[in-house]
Design a protein around this motif. Structure first.
Motif, short mmCIF file in Angstrom:
data_model
loop_
_atom_site.label_atom_id
_atom_site.label_comp_id
_atom_site.label_asym_id
_atom_site.label_seq_id
_atom_site.Cartn_x
_atom_site.Cartn_y
_atom_site.Cartn_z
N LEU A 121 -9.33 -4.58 -3.84
CA LEU A 121 -10.54 -5.25 -3.33
C LEU A 121 -11.74 -4.96 -4.23
O LEU A 121 -12.60 -5.82 -4.43
CB LEU A 121 -10.82 -4.80 -1.88
CG LEU A 121 -9.80 -5.29 -0.84
CD1 LEU A 121 -10.17 -4.78 0.55
CD2 LEU A 121 -9.69 -6.81 -0.82
N GLU A 122 -11.77 -3.76 -4.78
CA GLU A 122 -12.87 -3.44 -5.71
C GLU A 122 -12.81 -4.33 -6.95
O GLU A 122 -13.83 -4.78 -7.45
CB GLU A 122 -12.78 -1.96 -6.12
CG GLU A 122 -13.12 -1.01 -4.98
CD GLU A 122 -12.85 0.45 -5.29
OE1 GLU A 122 -13.15 1.30 -4.44
OE2 GLU A 122 -12.32 0.75 -6.38
N ALA A 165 0.84 -1.21 0.00
CA ALA A 165 0.00 0.00 0.00
C ALA A 165 0.87 1.25 0.00
O ALA A 165 2.05 1.20 0.32
CB ALA A 165 -0.91 -0.01 1.23
N SER A 166 0.23 2.35 -0.35
CA SER A 166 0.93 3.64 -0.37
C SER A 166 0.12 4.65 0.43
O SER A 166 -1.11 4.57 0.50
CB SER A 166 1.05 4.11 -1.82
OG SER A 166 1.52 5.44 -1.86
N CYS A 199 -16.85 -3.84 -0.39
CA CYS A 199 -15.50 -3.71 0.15
C CYS A 199 -15.18 -2.27 0.52
O CYS A 199 -14.18 -2.00 1.18
CB CYS A 199 -14.47 -4.23 -0.86
SG CYS A 199 -14.40 -3.26 -2.36
N ASP A 200 -16.02 -1.35 0.09
CA ASP A 200 -15.76 0.07 0.36
C ASP A 200 -16.62 0.63 1.50
O ASP A 200 -16.71 1.84 1.67
CB ASP A 200 -16.03 0.90 -0.91
CG ASP A 200 -14.96 0.68 -1.98
OD1 ASP A 200 -13.85 0.26 -1.62
OD2 ASP A 200 -15.26 0.92 -3.17
N GLU A 237 -16.51 7.36 0.64
CA GLU A 237 -16.27 8.38 -0.40
C GLU A 237 -15.97 7.74 -1.75
O GLU A 237 -16.03 8.39 -2.78
CB GLU A 237 -15.15 9.35 0.01
CG GLU A 237 -13.83 8.74 0.40
CD GLU A 237 -13.68 8.40 1.89
OE1 GLU A 237 -14.60 7.74 2.44
OE2 GLU A 237 -12.66 8.78 2.48
N ASP A 293 -16.11 0.95 4.48
CA ASP A 293 -15.36 1.80 5.41
C ASP A 293 -14.75 3.02 4.75
O ASP A 293 -14.13 3.85 5.42
CB ASP A 293 -14.26 0.97 6.09
CG ASP A 293 -14.86 -0.10 6.97
OD1 ASP A 293 -15.69 0.24 7.83
OD2 ASP A 293 -14.51 -1.28 6.79
N ILE A 294 -14.82 3.09 3.44
CA ILE A 294 -14.35 4.29 2.74
C ILE A 294 -15.47 4.74 1.78
O ILE A 294 -15.35 4.66 0.57
CB ILE A 294 -13.03 4.04 1.97
CG1 ILE A 294 -13.01 2.67 1.28
CG2 ILE A 294 -11.84 4.16 2.88
CD1 ILE A 294 -11.80 2.43 0.39
N ILE A 345 -7.20 7.74 -1.71
CA ILE A 345 -7.30 7.46 -0.27
C ILE A 345 -6.09 6.62 0.13
O ILE A 345 -5.84 5.57 -0.47
CB ILE A 345 -8.60 6.71 0.06
CG1 ILE A 345 -9.80 7.53 -0.41
CG2 ILE A 345 -8.68 6.40 1.55
CD1 ILE A 345 -11.11 6.76 -0.39
N PRO A 346 -5.31 7.05 1.14
CA PRO A 346 -4.14 6.27 1.53
C PRO A 346 -4.53 4.84 1.94
O PRO A 346 -5.59 4.62 2.51
CB PRO A 346 -3.60 7.03 2.76
CG PRO A 346 -4.20 8.38 2.69
CD PRO A 346 -5.49 8.25 1.96
N GLY A 347 -3.68 3.90 1.61
CA GLY A 347 -3.88 2.53 2.07
C GLY A 347 -4.90 1.74 1.28
O GLY A 347 -5.27 0.64 1.68
N THR A 348 -5.35 2.26 0.15
CA THR A 348 -6.40 1.53 -0.58
C THR A 348 -5.85 0.53 -1.60
O THR A 348 -6.61 -0.18 -2.25
CB THR A 348 -7.32 2.51 -1.36
OG1 THR A 348 -6.51 3.42 -2.09
CG2 THR A 348 -8.21 3.25 -0.42
N ARG A 355 -10.17 -2.68 6.08
CA ARG A 355 -10.52 -3.43 4.86
C ARG A 355 -9.84 -4.79 4.78
O ARG A 355 -10.22 -5.62 3.96
CB ARG A 355 -10.17 -2.60 3.62
CG ARG A 355 -10.98 -1.33 3.52
CD ARG A 355 -10.59 -0.54 2.29
NE ARG A 355 -11.33 -0.91 1.11
CZ ARG A 355 -10.80 -0.97 -0.12
NH1 ARG A 355 -9.53 -0.72 -0.29
NH2 ARG A 355 -11.53 -1.30 -1.15
#
Lengths: 117, 474, 474
Positions: free
Chosen positions: C388-389, B75-76, C8-9, C14, C11-12, C40-43, B102
């Motif tokens: 994940l998407e 991840a970044s 999967c989204d 947006e 929690d995010i 989004i960081p970490g996606t 996630r």
């Protein structure tokens, strides 16, 4: 022609332009307007038997785009060959109105009005 | 080339020097964060979080995919402009929480810095404290280890970055007072799954209970009927936790895991045994004897036989085909120095060794380089802080005549355009199929490597019609 | 159907703004995915950085130019050996990369001297090369090195060289797209108009936004040659640095990739009054349409018709053979941005293939306007899709083949879905008439690959057999 019949024909033309034409989606609102105006005006000339002007480079560009579109219109929608000048104008005005509405007036593209490229 | 010439030479010279140019033309190594990411993916249920621009992880993921033909999750924090101005720690916090939410099985997140976030000066340790508090509140029943990995790209290389991340994960996860496990820690460095498999087999055949850090065996992963994805490191949090209770550490790569071995000794009194990386027969002998010495387990007949098979195969090749052939080797320092030793065993002459980063002061003191100086009967050059132009320039300017190049795929055009046979070793080897699966270490690795060299030379002779008739009978 | 929040989204949330499922009687006035927005960081996004958008995608294509990357080694290492853009001069662009190899002292005391020295060295080492692009990276931008001043000094010291500078560190913008922009605008403002071309035809154009992937440019060049059209600047496939300084003299700008290179076409129109014609060079039908428009512009329609007739005679039967076997197949496209709208209708019209999901890494809202206008109902349109998407979307749309990068390709292989390299191609070129047959062939070979069926067989189940795929001679 009834409004309904006109609308249904404009639907066909609009559907074609949506799927085929990149000139409606240039980077900025003024480019889109210029292309839509230019291509529609050349198309009107072509569909009403007038020789479109090819004076400027932009004229020649819009002619090239209009030529393909008009050719495809005639092939896909044979009724357009039978349309008289008034009807052609009505059809293209209707088409133009929809294109401007979609690609400019109601577009939510956030870059459309940035003054720089 | 003439044998007599070599014999007549009285005092061969071994020159050790750094690249003289300031700039690099065709780098040999990637930067520190790349190495750190490689270490991170070796752990199960771990997703490294790279704190920097998106390219710092995206291209490294691509690099790993090129080499292994597999996908790895990294991840970044997606550092954008405002973070570069105002600091990016908020993006670390957000990234950690997004990952935790996630990926419900996630247990380790190494937070890997890059040049940009080191220049900005983001406080990673402080941010980790904040993250730990937030994680505790959000997930009271989960423990996610956050390891700070400081890997500015303007220092060291992928080699030091790998070492740094391994060390940080051990420091973060290893238990303060672990119960004695009776196990042996093995730190082999950055190696292929094929080598991990070989080491595990050797340890198994010796009856030694050991843990390989990082266990990357499943970086070679299957297509399964149930479509499950099994591409991940096998080293678990428990493995690292228990490492501090091991009977000893076998550190097989001075520059890639050596620091962790030293730390385990200093911090947890786990005796560290730093060995020459087991490429070639003698280095493998020494490793097996050391394992036997530490564990009291005898070296089994099976490995004596495997050693014999390797020697038997090497003997067919060495003085008939390999002797006096000039070789250049480039890649990771532990690989290059190990392969140089292997070359000498099979009568190849490694005349040029290229090591690619700024740890020159360490390389100069490396006992393996000193040993080579005492041993070689030909002129040899060791270039550290090297780039691949050091190799190409010497060839195109006629300063060196090579019969073979050993190195990774980034040097492929030197071989292709100068018509020199090349055997791919190290990382990355994306332009040859399946190499990650094959061992280079141990007796089997030595044998397979020698056979690859021979076959590369044979194919070269044939395509160039150069004494191709030699193989008319063999 | 409005925008979609995938499971999967949750929690995010947006991410809902970025994913659209097209339904009847809807258009982009109501639903336009948010694009070119921060990740989004970490996606586990697929995005790269601005630097790579400039160097890897556009500048690095040039066949006679030193690519000097002012920064730590990784930025050079990572943007080398990741593309397939050959040239007609021996692939100079793929063989070499240059770095100033910044170290900590340069971060502290400034890197301008280091840059200057590296530039001189690069010209000294390859004296036949006279052109250079210098790129800044995250750390050199943060410390504020004045690369323009250094370039000016070097040009003063070496009157026969020309140097262009690109200042777009990896953290600028939100993706590689920012780098495209910076390079485009810099080039038009600093380099276009500084050299005059030799005009050899009445019909002159620039071909913009094509990078000679597997020979695309070279294939299309055969068309322009047959039509008697002089291409002044290819931006940037198989191009020389100096060719692109002469772009102001063309009568027409023909644009393929509007995302990476639309900017320079817009500026050429604004500054020099050269009209911009956008075409699709992928797709049979589209290619013919593009040629017709270009020829109509120049008033050479009959030449165009002749070329199209010849190409149709040669390739159309082959294309139709594949269409017969590919129609109804379901395809996903996960690439940069423009290929979504270039391909969705062309594979539908020319091959009968249904595009069921598309994800863009760096497209802008303009790209989504185009693709949603062209694409089908029931298809997902995704901005900056993450891993994940992708899994969830695959489950929803069940594609038969995915056009994407090699890393994601390795991932979906585990799900028994074949991939085709949507960036660098499998066996291209893919542009033009012949190219689209190549694409069709690669798709056929992927979809009709027997391994996919075998992978689904669990041999523990006695009655399970792989589905029979009837392959035919193409």
């Amino acid at each position: 022609m009834t409004t309904e019949a006109l609308n249904s024909k404009v639907d066909d033309l609009y559907g074609y332009v949506q799927e085929r034409c990149l000139w409606q989606f240039f980077s900025r609102a003024w480019d889109r307007q210029e292309n839509i105006d230019g291509v529609m005006s050349k198309a009107e000339d072509m569909l009403t038997g007038r020789e479109p002007s090819r004076e400027t480079p932009t004229d020649r560009l819009h002619c090239a785009d209009a030529l393909i579109m008009v050719h495809d219109f005639k092939e896909r929608f044979p009724w357009i060959r039978e349309s008289g000048p008034d009807e052609v104008r009505q059809l293209l005005d209707g088409l133009k109105e929809r294109l401007v509405d979609l690609t400019i007036t109601k577009s939510t593209n956030r870059e459309l009005r940035h003054h720089l490229y | 080339m003439s044998d007599c010439e070599t014999l007549a030479k009285a005092a061969p010279e071994v020159k050790v020097a750094a690249r003289e140019r300031a700039g690099v033309i065709n780098p040999m190594y990637d930067c520190q964060p790349a190495g750190a990411q490689y270490a991170g993916i070796g752990v199960k249920d771990c997703i490294p979080l790279v704190h920097g621009g998106q390219g710092c992880s995206m291209f490294v993921r691509l690099l790993f995919a090129q080499h292994f033909k597999e996908n790895f999750d990294i991840a970044s924090t997606s550092l954008h402009e405002e973070s570069a101005v105002f600091g990016g720690t908020k993006r670390v916090e957000e990234g950690v929480m997004v990952l935790a939410k996630r990926y419900p099985n996630l247990r380790v997140i190494p937070i890997i810095t890059t040049c940009s976030t080191e220049v900005i000066g983001d406080d990673i340790e402080g941010t980790i404290n904040l993250c730990n508090a937030a994680l505790k509140q959000e997930f009271p029943d989960r423990k996610i280890h956050l390891a700070p990995v400081h890997t500015p790209s303007f220092k060291g290389s992928q080699v030091t970055g790998y070492a740094e991340c391994v060390l940080s994960m051990f420091k973060t996860i290893a238990k303060k007072k672990a119960a004695p496990t009776g196990k042996l820690n093995v730190l082999p460095g950055w190696i292929n799954p094929g080598d991990v498999t070989l080491l595990k087999r050797y340890l198994g055949e010796m009856g030694v209970d050991a843990t390989v850090f990082m266990d990357t065996e499943h970086f070679d992963s299957p297509m399964m009927p149930d479509k499950s994805i099994q591409t991940h490191g096998l080293t678990t949090v428990e493995d690292i936790e228990a490492s501090s209770g091991a009977i000893g550490t076998l550190a097989l790569a001075r520059y890639e895991g050596g620091t962790t071995g030293t730390w385990l000794q200093q911090e947890h009194e786990v005796p560290n045994h730093l060995m020459d990386t087991p490429y070639g027969i003698k280095n493998t002998d020494a490793m097996l004897r050391k394992i036997s010495e530490i564990t009291g387990k005898p070296i089994p007949d099976s490995l004596v036989r495997e050693r014999g098979l390797a020697l038997d195969a090497l003997a067919d090749l060495a003085h008939m085909f390999f002797a006096n052939k000039k070789v250049a080797i480039y890649g990771h320092p532990d690989l290059v120095l190990g392969l140089a030793e292997f070359c000498l065993e099979v009568e190849l002459e490694p005349v040029l060794l290229l090591i690619g980063d700024d740890q020159g002061s360490k390389y100069k003191k490396d006992p393996r380089i000193k040993a080579l100086k005492d041993k070689v009967h030909f002129d040899m050059e060791v270039v550290h802080n090297a780039d691949l132009w050091e190799l190409e320039r010497r060839i195109t300017k006629g300063e060196i005549k090579l019969d073979l190049i050993m190195g990774h795929s980034k040097g492929r055009y030197i071989s292709i355009y100068n018509n020199i046979p090349m055997v791919r070793v190290g990382f990355p080897t994306f332009d040859r199929a399946g190499l990650y699966r094959k061992p280079t270490m141990g007796y089997q690795g030595a044998m397979e490597l020698a056979e690859s060299i021979a076959n590369a030379m044979f194919a070269h002779m044939e395509y160039n019609k150069d004494k191709e008739w030699i193989l008319n009978t063999w | 159907m409005p925008m979609v929040l995938l499971k999967c989204d949750k929690d995010i949330p947006e991410r809902e703004k970025h994913i659209y499922l097209k339904a009847p009687n809807e258009d982009t006035r109501e639903y336009l995915p948010l694009a070119n927005a921060a990740t989004i960081p970490g996606t586990l996004s697929e995005r790269g950085c601005a630097f790579c958008g400039a160097k890897l995608v556009i500048g690095g294509v040039l066949k006679d130019t030193i690519q000097m990357i002012h920064g730590p080694i990784g930025c050079a290492y990572d943007t080398w050996h990741t593309k397939r853009y050959p040239t007609d001069n021996g692939h100079f662009n793929m063989k070499y990369v240059w770095s100033t190899d910044m170290k900590e002292s340069h971060i502290v005391f400034g890197g301008e001297k280091r840059l200057e020295q590296s530039m001189h060295e690069a010209f000294d080492e390859m004296p036949e090369v006279k052109r250079m692009i210098v790129y800044t990276t995250c750390p050199t931008a943060l410390i504020g090195d004045d690369v323009k001043a250094v370039a000016k000094q070097v040009m003063k010291d070496r009157p026969d060289v020309d140097i262009f500078t690109v200042e777009c560190p990896g953290f600028s913008g939100v993706s590689q797209s920012k780098g495209h922009h910076v390079l485009n605008i810099g080039w038009i403002n600093e380099k276009v108009g500084t050299l005059e071309p030799e005009i050899t035809s009445e019909y002159t154009m620039n071909f913009i936004g094509d990078f000679n992937i597997q020979g695309d440019t070279q294939l299309l060049q055969t068309y322009w040659d047959r039509l008697g059209i002089q291409v002044i600047g290819h931006f940037t496939g198989n191009a020389n640095y100096d060719d692109l300084r002469k772009m102001h003299r063309a009568k027409l700008n023909v644009v393929n990739c509007a995302r990476s290179s639309g900017y320079i076409a817009n500026e050429l129109k604004k500054q020099y009054g050269i009209p911009r014609l956008d075409i699709d060079s992928w797709g049979f039908n589209y290619m013919a349409e593009g040629i017709r428009k270009i020829c109509a512009f120049f008033g050479i329609e009959e030449r165009g018709e002749q070329l199209i007739a010849e190409e149709y005679a040669k390739w159309k039967p082959k294309l139709d053979w594949y269409k017969e076997r590919l129609k109804g197949k379901r395809m996903a496209i996960w690439t940069g941005g423009p290929r979504l709208w270039h391909w969705t209708k062309s594979v539908e019209d020319d091959l009968g293939v249904q595009v069921v999901a598309m994800s863009s890494k760096f497209g802008h809202e303009e790209d989504f306007e185009k693709v949603i206008a062209r694409g089908q109902e029931g298809t997902y349109y995704i901005d900056d899709g993450n891993e994940l998407e992708f899994f969830e979307i695959i489950d929803l749309v069940k594609p038969d083949v995915i056009f994407t990068g090699p890393r994601v390709g390795e991932l979906v292989k585990k799900l028994h879905i074949p991939y085709i390299n949507g960036h660098a191609y499998h066996n291209g070129p893919y542009m033009g008439f012949e190219g689209f047959v190549n694409l069709a062939r690669d798709m056929y070979n992927a979809v009709y690959n027997p391994l996919k069926g075998l992978a689904g067989v669990d041999i523990r189940e006695p009655e399970q057999e792989a589905p029979v795929l009837l392959r035919e001679a193409a």
